[in-house]
Structures are given as structure tokens and as C-alpha cells.
Design a protein around this motif. Structure first.
Motif, short mmCIF file in Angstrom:
data_model
loop_
_atom_site.label_atom_id
_atom_site.label_comp_id
_atom_site.label_asym_id
_atom_site.label_seq_id
_atom_site.Cartn_x
_atom_site.Cartn_y
_atom_site.Cartn_z
N VAL A 179 0.86 -1.18 0.00
CA VAL A 179 0.00 0.00 0.00
C VAL A 179 0.90 1.23 0.00
CG1 VAL A 179 -1.79 1.26 1.26
CG2 VAL A 179 -1.80 -1.24 1.26
N SER A 180 0.58 2.20 -0.85
CA SER A 180 1.47 3.35 -1.04
C SER A 180 1.73 4.14 0.22
CB SER A 180 0.91 4.27 -2.14
OG SER A 180 -0.37 4.76 -1.77
N VAL A 181 0.71 4.33 1.07
CA VAL A 181 0.93 5.10 2.28
C VAL A 181 1.95 4.41 3.19
CG1 VAL A 181 -0.97 4.04 3.58
CG2 VAL A 181 -0.25 6.35 4.14
N ASP A 182 2.00 3.11 3.11
CA ASP A 182 2.92 2.31 3.94
C ASP A 182 4.37 2.51 3.49
OD1 ASP A 182 3.69 0.52 5.89
OD2 ASP A 182 2.82 -1.25 4.93
N TYR A 183 4.63 2.26 2.22
CA TYR A 183 6.03 2.40 1.78
C TYR A 183 6.47 3.85 1.67
CZ TYR A 183 4.18 2.68 -3.11
OH TYR A 183 3.52 3.01 -4.27
N ASN A 184 5.57 4.77 1.35
CA ASN A 184 5.99 6.17 1.25
C ASN A 184 6.45 6.72 2.60
OD1 ASN A 184 5.77 6.81 -1.49
ND2 ASN A 184 3.57 7.11 -1.36
N ARG A 185 5.73 6.41 3.66
CA ARG A 185 6.14 6.90 4.98
C ARG A 185 7.42 6.23 5.46
NH1 ARG A 185 0.32 7.48 8.26
NH2 ARG A 185 -0.65 8.86 6.70
N ASP A 186 7.48 4.93 5.31
CA ASP A 186 8.67 4.16 5.73
C ASP A 186 9.90 4.62 4.97
OD1 ASP A 186 10.62 1.88 5.15
OD2 ASP A 186 9.45 0.95 6.75
N GLN A 187 9.80 4.66 3.65
CA GLN A 187 10.96 5.03 2.83
C GLN A 187 11.30 6.52 2.98
OE1 GLN A 187 12.60 2.38 0.50
NE2 GLN A 187 11.76 1.70 2.44
N GLY A 188 10.29 7.35 3.21
CA GLY A 188 10.55 8.76 3.48
C GLY A 188 11.31 8.94 4.77
N PHE A 189 10.92 8.19 5.81
CA PHE A 189 11.62 8.26 7.09
C PHE A 189 13.10 7.89 6.94
CE2 PHE A 189 13.24 5.72 10.68
CZ PHE A 189 13.33 6.73 11.64
N LEU A 190 13.35 6.77 6.27
CA LEU A 190 14.74 6.34 6.09
C LEU A 190 15.54 7.34 5.26
CD1 LEU A 190 14.19 2.51 5.50
CD2 LEU A 190 15.11 3.60 7.55
N THR A 191 14.90 7.92 4.25
CA THR A 191 15.57 8.93 3.43
C THR A 191 15.91 10.16 4.26
OG1 THR A 191 14.46 8.16 1.42
CG2 THR A 191 15.33 10.41 1.39
N GLY A 192 14.96 10.61 5.08
CA GLY A 192 15.22 11.75 5.95
C GLY A 192 16.31 11.47 6.96
N LEU A 193 16.38 10.23 7.41
CA LEU A 193 17.43 9.83 8.36
C LEU A 193 18.79 9.77 7.68
CD1 LEU A 193 17.70 8.86 11.35
CD2 LEU A 193 17.40 6.53 10.50
N GLY A 194 18.79 9.61 6.37
CA GLY A 194 20.04 9.52 5.63
C GLY A 194 20.46 8.10 5.31
N ASP A 196 20.42 4.88 2.90
CA ASP A 196 20.29 4.62 1.47
C ASP A 196 19.23 3.54 1.23
OD1 ASP A 196 20.74 4.58 -1.25
OD2 ASP A 196 22.43 3.20 -1.12
N THR A 197 18.12 3.93 0.61
CA THR A 197 17.07 2.96 0.30
C THR A 197 17.28 2.43 -1.12
OG1 THR A 197 15.59 4.69 -0.53
CG2 THR A 197 15.42 4.13 1.80
N LYS A 198 16.70 1.29 -1.40
CA LYS A 198 16.84 0.68 -2.73
C LYS A 198 15.60 0.98 -3.56
CE LYS A 198 20.10 -2.93 -1.29
NZ LYS A 198 20.36 -4.38 -1.21
N LYS A 202 9.18 -0.26 -1.87
CA LYS A 202 9.26 -1.54 -1.17
C LYS A 202 9.89 -1.35 0.20
CE LYS A 202 10.96 -6.28 -1.77
NZ LYS A 202 11.72 -7.20 -2.66
N ASN A 203 9.21 -1.83 1.22
CA ASN A 203 9.75 -1.78 2.57
C ASN A 203 10.67 -2.98 2.82
OD1 ASN A 203 8.27 0.49 3.16
ND2 ASN A 203 6.65 -0.59 4.28
N GLY A 204 11.76 -2.72 3.54
CA GLY A 204 12.58 -3.81 4.05
C GLY A 204 13.70 -4.29 3.16
N ASP A 205 13.93 -3.66 1.98
CA ASP A 205 15.01 -4.15 1.13
C ASP A 205 16.30 -3.35 1.28
OD1 ASP A 205 14.16 -1.82 -0.09
OD2 ASP A 205 14.28 -2.61 -2.13
N GLU A 206 16.30 -2.35 2.18
CA GLU A 206 17.53 -1.59 2.44
C GLU A 206 18.51 -2.43 3.27
OE1 GLU A 206 14.49 -1.33 5.34
OE2 GLU A 206 14.42 -0.30 3.40
N ALA A 207 19.77 -2.05 3.25
CA ALA A 207 20.79 -2.76 4.05
C ALA A 207 20.41 -2.67 5.52
CB ALA A 207 22.16 -2.16 3.81
N LYS A 208 20.58 -3.77 6.25
CA LYS A 208 20.19 -3.81 7.66
C LYS A 208 21.16 -3.07 8.57
CE LYS A 208 16.55 -6.01 6.58
NZ LYS A 208 15.33 -5.20 6.45
N SER A 209 22.30 -2.72 8.06
CA SER A 209 23.24 -1.91 8.83
C SER A 209 24.07 -1.07 7.86
CB SER A 209 24.16 -2.78 9.68
OG SER A 209 24.93 -3.67 8.87
#
Length: 360
Positions: A179-194, A196-198, A202-209
Motif C-alpha cells: 500500500v502506497s501510504v505504507d512504503y511512502n512513509r517508511d521510505q521517506g523516514f529512512l531517506t530523511g534519516l540519511g 540509502d534505500t533501494k 518496497k519496505n525492508g530491502d535496504e541494508a540492515k546496517s
């Protein structure tokens, strides 16, 4: 003889003009019937559920605007967030009743075919809050820029950490549907944190560390909450079993954030933990003021719903259709970061201001 012929011609012209005026009164340039100023306009508002304060606020905004615009509003919802079939039934009811339009917060891609059926039947369909995938499934979406909402709480978190390692719990909406609201918020958060998302969808495909903008990070978990308080609590409990030293908790919405905080409190782990969220309801703003949530991105559901009702009423009466915001594939209804711990370089409002703008 000439005079009689001219009179006859004028008569034909008058009849033709009368016919054109009649057509103009009952139909638009696209051939669809146009309602009169005093005609009731049938509209359905279909939310994800009927208990979440966000959707209750939407219903309030829609009802207030319906009264102003002579709209006969039908309110429906899924049984719970994610109930696609309940929404499909509500869409089919709107078609059967010959309504002019639908406002919907889609519960998932399972409603797309029913939306297409409604549009084929001549209904104008506006998505609220949650853009469908693909976005052109509906005529237009009125929504928060959910990626921006996530990005703001991510930027705030990075500043608050001040270079300390981030041990992160990501408490999402679902793990069994996209669902778009799900991945947009999650991926936006990680992007704001700095981080690197893939794949941005899609949630959960970024490097775990790895590294965020201020230091190192570890992602402990991606857990579904279904946007509910009990879901937030159980998700947080699962995360704590994997790593008890979590110091950053991202949550899809404020009910999930409260549940997560209660799990942290029960485990004696609230000290030094940053909990961030999205919604901006009155209860959520109070949670920020009380220190349960560090920061939340405030969105405006009453505005989404009231604009939606107004737009369908206007279109049904021959008015112009709304347009997407510049550079976006939806109409942006705005977002503001609410926190009492302002961070340098991150625009925010405090809880006093957030309380004047909140809902629920």
C-alpha cells in the motif's frame, strides 16, 4: 414570399437554439448529465475503517461539506484496515444507486477493479490519503505527501541522535500487501534519516546496517501493526525480543506509536528512545506534549474530505475538475512537523500550534 421564407427560417433557428439550450441544461461537453443547482448530488465516502480517529475526522469533514453543497452523503467503510472486499461492496452500492462520485481511502489493490467499474459507469472517483497503485486508477487523489511526512520525522530523528548509533525498529502497516501510504512513509523516514534505500516502493530491502547522515545504524525489525494500538504493542514486543537496545522507533501512525510506547514502558525501556510517527490527531499531539511521541507529521483529513465532497458536487454541476499539485501525481493537502524539541534546519510547529490544527 420572401418575408414568409425569412420568418420560417427564424422559426427554425429559434427551435434549434431552444434545443441547444436544453442540451446545455442537461448535459456537459462530455455528454454526461449535469445536475442543477438545487439537485441533490449522491456521493459515497468509503474509509478504511470506521473507528480510527483519522477516518472519523474524515467523515466529519465530509458531512459538514455535504450539508453546504446539497450533497446526499453515504458513509461506508471496510470492517478493518485492509478489508478490501467491504470497500468493493460499498463501491458497487454507489454504482447501483446512480451516485455522481466516490471518495475512498483504498484498503489495497484489491479495490482497483471496482474503482474502474465505477469510473466506467460515470462516477468521478477521488482517493483520499492513500494514492492507489497505479495513481491513475482514480481520477485524482487528495492526500498528504506521505513521503515528505516520513522524511520530516527522519530528518528530526537524525538531528536528535546527534551522531549516536541508531538502533531502529520500523513498525509498518502491513507485511502481506503493498500500500502506497505504507512504503511512502517508511521510505521517506529512512531517506530523511540519511539511510540509502533501494526500491522506493518496497519496505525492508535496504541494508540492515550501515551509515545514516550522523553515524551508524542497525535496523532490527520491520513489523506490521495494521495501524492499531494493539498491533503497535505486539510489534514492539517482537522487536524487543530481537534487540532490547532499540533507541529509534518509527511508526506508521499514532495509535501504533502509543502501543509501541506501552510495550517499551512495560519492558522498562523508554529512557533515551525516540518514537516518531505520522497523523497529527489531537490525541497524537497530546502524546507529543506528554513525551510519549517525540515528533509527528501532522496531516489534515478534514481538508481532504471536505475538498473531495466540494469537488464532486462542482463537477456534477458542470464545474471544472481539480488538478494535481505541481510536480506530483496527486493534490497535496499539506503536512507539518509537530514537536516541542525543535531541530536545527527542520521546519516544525510546537504542540500549542499543533493543537489548534489537530482533529479527532
Amino acid at each position: 414570399m420572401h418575408f414568409i421564407t425569412r420568418t420560417a427560417r427564424l422559426g427554425v433557428a429559434a427551435v434549434a437554439l431552444t434545443g441547444l439550450l436544453a442540451l446545455a441544461a442537461c448535459g456537459g461537453s462530455d455528454g454526461k448529465s449535469v445536475a442543477g443547482a438545487n439537485d441533490k448530488i449522491g456521493v459515497s465516502l468509503i474509509t478504511k475503517d470506521s473507528s480510527n480517529p483519522f477516518f472519523v475526522a474524515m467523515q466529519k469533514g465530509a458531512k459538514e461539506e455535504a450539508a453546504k453543497n446539497n450533497v446526499d452523503l453515504t458513509v461506508a467503510s471496510g470492517k478493518a484496515d485492509g478489508d478490501e472486499q467491504g470497500q468493493v461492496q460499498a463501491i458497487e452500492n454507489a454504482i447501483a444507486q446512480g451516485q455522481k462520485g466516490i471518495l475512498i481511502t483504498p484498503n489495497g489493490p484489491g479495490v482497483n477493479s471496482a474503482i474502474k467499474k465505477a469510473r466506467d459507469a460515470g462516477l468521478y472517483v477521488i482517493a483520499l490519503d492513500t494514492p492507489p497503485d497505479p495513481a491513475d486508477t482514480v481520477d485524482i487523489t487528495f492526500a498528504t505527501d506521505n513521503f515528505e511526512a516520513g522524511k520530516l520525522i527522519g530528518q528530526w530523528t537524525a538531528k536528535q541522535l546527534g551522531g549516536k548509533p541508531a538502533t531502529i525498529a520500523l513498525l509498518d502497516l502491513f507485511n502481506d500487501k503493498v500500500v502506497s501510504v505504507d512504503y511512502n512513509r517508511d521510505q521517506g523516514f529512512l531517506t530523511g534519516l540519511g539511510v540509502d534505500t533501494k526500491d522506493a516502493k518496497k519496505n525492508g530491502d535496504e541494508a540492515k546496517s550501515g551509515s545514516y547522515s550522523g553515524g551508524s545504524y542497525t535496523i532490527v525489525c520491520n513489523e506490521p501493526t495494521k495501524g492499531a494500538e494493539d498491533g503497535g504493542r505486539s510489534a514492539m514486543e517482537n522487536c524487543l525480543t530481537k534487540n532490547s537496545n532499540i533507541n529509534v522507533v518509527y511508526t506508521i501512525n499514532e495509535p501504533a506509536a502509543v502501543g509501541a510506547y506501552n510495550a517499551l514502558k512495560a519492558a522498562g525501556k523508554t529512557s533515551g528512545v525516540l518514537v516518531v510517527s505520522v497523523d497529527g490527531g489531537c490525541a497524537g499531539v497530546k502524546s507529543v506534549k506528554d513525551g510519549v511521541i517525540g515528533a509527528t507529521s501532522q496531516q489534515y483529513p478534514l481538508k481532504m474530505a471536505s475538498l473531495g465532497v466540494e469537488s464532486i458536487a462542482k463537477i456534477a454541476r458542470g464545474g471544472d475538475k481539480p488538478k494535481n499539485s505541481d510536480g506530483l501525481d496527486f493534490f497535496n493537502t499539506g503536512v507539518a512537523l509537530v514537536t516541542d524539541k525543535a531541530a536545527p534546519g527542520v521546519t516544525s510547529i510546537d504542540t500549542a500550534k499543533g493543537s489548534t490544527l489537530c482533529w479527532g
